[in-house]
Motif scaffolding. Structure first.
Motif, mmCIF file in Angstrom:
data_model
loop_
_atom_site.group_PDB
_atom_site.id
_atom_site.type_symbol
_atom_site.label_atom_id
_atom_site.label_comp_id
_atom_site.label_asym_id
_atom_site.label_seq_id
_atom_site.Cartn_x
_atom_site.Cartn_y
_atom_site.Cartn_z
ATOM 1 N N LEU A 91 0.831 -1.201 0.000
ATOM 2 C CA LEU A 91 0.000 0.000 0.000
ATOM 3 C C LEU A 91 0.866 1.252 0.000
ATOM 4 O O LEU A 91 0.582 2.230 -0.718
ATOM 5 C CB LEU A 91 -0.927 -0.001 1.221
ATOM 6 C CG LEU A 91 -1.882 1.196 1.356
ATOM 7 C CD1 LEU A 91 -2.755 1.333 0.110
ATOM 8 C CD2 LEU A 91 -2.757 1.037 2.598
ATOM 9 N N ARG A 92 1.933 1.225 0.769
ATOM 10 C CA ARG A 92 2.844 2.364 0.815
ATOM 11 C C ARG A 92 3.484 2.605 -0.562
ATOM 12 O O ARG A 92 3.576 3.741 -1.027
ATOM 13 C CB ARG A 92 3.916 2.126 1.885
ATOM 14 C CG ARG A 92 4.846 3.305 2.100
ATOM 15 C CD ARG A 92 5.761 3.079 3.279
ATOM 16 N NE ARG A 92 5.046 3.212 4.561
ATOM 17 C CZ ARG A 92 4.705 2.207 5.337
ATOM 18 N NH1 ARG A 92 5.001 0.959 4.990
ATOM 19 N NH2 ARG A 92 4.058 2.422 6.471
ATOM 20 N N LEU A 200 0.432 8.928 5.271
ATOM 21 C CA LEU A 200 0.342 7.549 4.806
ATOM 22 C C LEU A 200 0.456 6.574 5.975
ATOM 23 O O LEU A 200 -0.272 5.573 6.038
ATOM 24 C CB LEU A 200 1.434 7.286 3.769
ATOM 25 C CG LEU A 200 1.417 5.939 3.056
ATOM 26 C CD1 LEU A 200 0.062 5.690 2.405
ATOM 27 C CD2 LEU A 200 2.527 5.895 2.007
ATOM 28 N N SER A 201 1.343 6.874 6.914
ATOM 29 C CA SER A 201 1.475 6.024 8.103
ATOM 30 C C SER A 201 0.195 6.035 8.929
ATOM 31 O O SER A 201 -0.235 4.996 9.460
ATOM 32 C CB SER A 201 2.659 6.501 8.961
ATOM 33 O OG SER A 201 3.890 6.307 8.286
ATOM 34 N N LEU A 202 -0.441 7.196 9.024
ATOM 35 C CA LEU A 202 -1.703 7.289 9.763
ATOM 36 C C LEU A 202 -2.800 6.485 9.070
ATOM 37 O O LEU A 202 -3.615 5.828 9.737
ATOM 38 C CB LEU A 202 -2.121 8.754 9.897
ATOM 39 C CG LEU A 202 -1.220 9.644 10.759
ATOM 40 C CD1 LEU A 202 -1.659 11.100 10.660
ATOM 41 C CD2 LEU A 202 -1.237 9.181 12.214
ATOM 42 N N ILE A 203 -2.828 6.534 7.747
ATOM 43 C CA ILE A 203 -3.819 5.767 6.987
ATOM 44 C C ILE A 203 -3.620 4.271 7.225
ATOM 45 O O ILE A 203 -4.580 3.526 7.486
ATOM 46 C CB ILE A 203 -3.722 6.093 5.486
ATOM 47 C CG1 ILE A 203 -4.150 7.540 5.218
ATOM 48 C CG2 ILE A 203 -4.574 5.124 4.662
ATOM 49 C CD1 ILE A 203 -3.837 8.017 3.813
ATOM 50 N N ILE A 204 -2.376 3.820 7.151
ATOM 51 C CA ILE A 204 -2.084 2.398 7.332
ATOM 52 C C ILE A 204 -2.379 1.952 8.755
ATOM 53 O O ILE A 204 -2.962 0.889 8.985
ATOM 54 C CB ILE A 204 -0.614 2.111 6.949
ATOM 55 C CG1 ILE A 204 -0.425 2.298 5.440
ATOM 56 C CG2 ILE A 204 -0.215 0.699 7.364
ATOM 57 C CD1 ILE A 204 1.017 2.186 4.980
ATOM 58 N N THR A 205 -2.003 2.779 9.734
ATOM 59 C CA THR A 205 -2.278 2.443 11.130
ATOM 60 C C THR A 205 -3.778 2.352 11.387
ATOM 61 O O THR A 205 -4.262 1.438 12.073
ATOM 62 C CB THR A 205 -1.658 3.490 12.072
ATOM 63 O OG1 THR A 205 -0.243 3.516 11.886
ATOM 64 C CG2 THR A 205 -1.960 3.180 13.520
#
Length: 223
Positions: A91-92, A200-205
């Protein structure tokens, strides 16, 4: 010495053929240089050394040209999928590759993001996103409902970075409290890349957290 006569417009050999693909390619070059608003059918015809009326045999109007250009660029989107990579990494990578494409054509992307039909079911970005979410454990029947907000979040951050809003927001000073009034400190402006990766990290988390809830795609709370 006699000056050679210039051949009538439309009779000289073109660098780009007068086809739909050729029209889209030339329009993209003009958009990259001057923006969507500056593009006109007359300017497009001049750039292609064609009579403006000739373009209408291939495309009905400017809106059709813009849709064609957006589809052409979207179809060129590619992302490298590492075999066996975790869905978070996939995803990243998908989001980072989309961001790079957007930065190559910022004027077009700024326009396209405002169109509700910008993303189509067969777009490589959408196909990659839904496949990644299914591998993450999202049930197939719920994949579109999860992919829609995830994709919107990624696109929203990218467009905010491109149009400068993200950088401007990051420069806002904290609103002082009554006790700390007069002690406001400018923490500095984060660059676009750092903010994109933070988002992006917030979305994945958030997605990781949602995947632990049952059922996926619903809030699981009582009405």
């Amino acid at each position: 010495m006699e000056t050679p006569k210039k051949a009538p417009r439309g009779t000289r050999k073109r660098d780009v053929p007068l086809t739909k693909d050729g029209i889209y390619a030339t329009a993209l070059r003009l958009i990259d240089a001057d923006g969507v608003e500056a593009l006109t059918m007359r300017k497009l015809a001049t750039a292609m050394d064609a009579n403006p009326m000739s373009l209408y045999h291939h495309v009905p109007n400017k809106d059709a040209v813009l849709r064609g250009v957006a589809r052409t660029v979207g179809a060129q989107f590619r992302t490298a999928t590492r075999e066996g990579a975790a869905w978070q990494d996939r995803l990243r990578q998908l989001a980072e590759d989309f961001r790079r494409l957007a930065h190559r054509h910022p004027e077009l992307m700024t326009y396209s993001f405002g169109q509700p039909d910008f993303i189509q079911p067969e777009d490589p970005f959408w196909l990659g996103l839904t496949a990644t979410l299914e591998d993450a454990g999202v049930p197939q029947e719920e994949t579109p409902q999860v992919a829609a907000p995830v994709g919107a979040a990624v696109l929203g951050v990218v467009i905010a970075e491109i149009n400068g809003a993200l950088q401007r927001w990051s420069a806002f000073l904290p609103v002082p409290t009554a006790a700390g009034e007069g002690e406001r400190t400018d923490t500095g402006r984060l660059d676009g890349s750092r903010m994109f990766h933070l988002a992006l990290s917030l979305i994945i988390t958030g997605l990781e957290s949602q995947l632990t809830a049952e059922p996926v795609g619903r809030d699981g709370g009582e009405n």
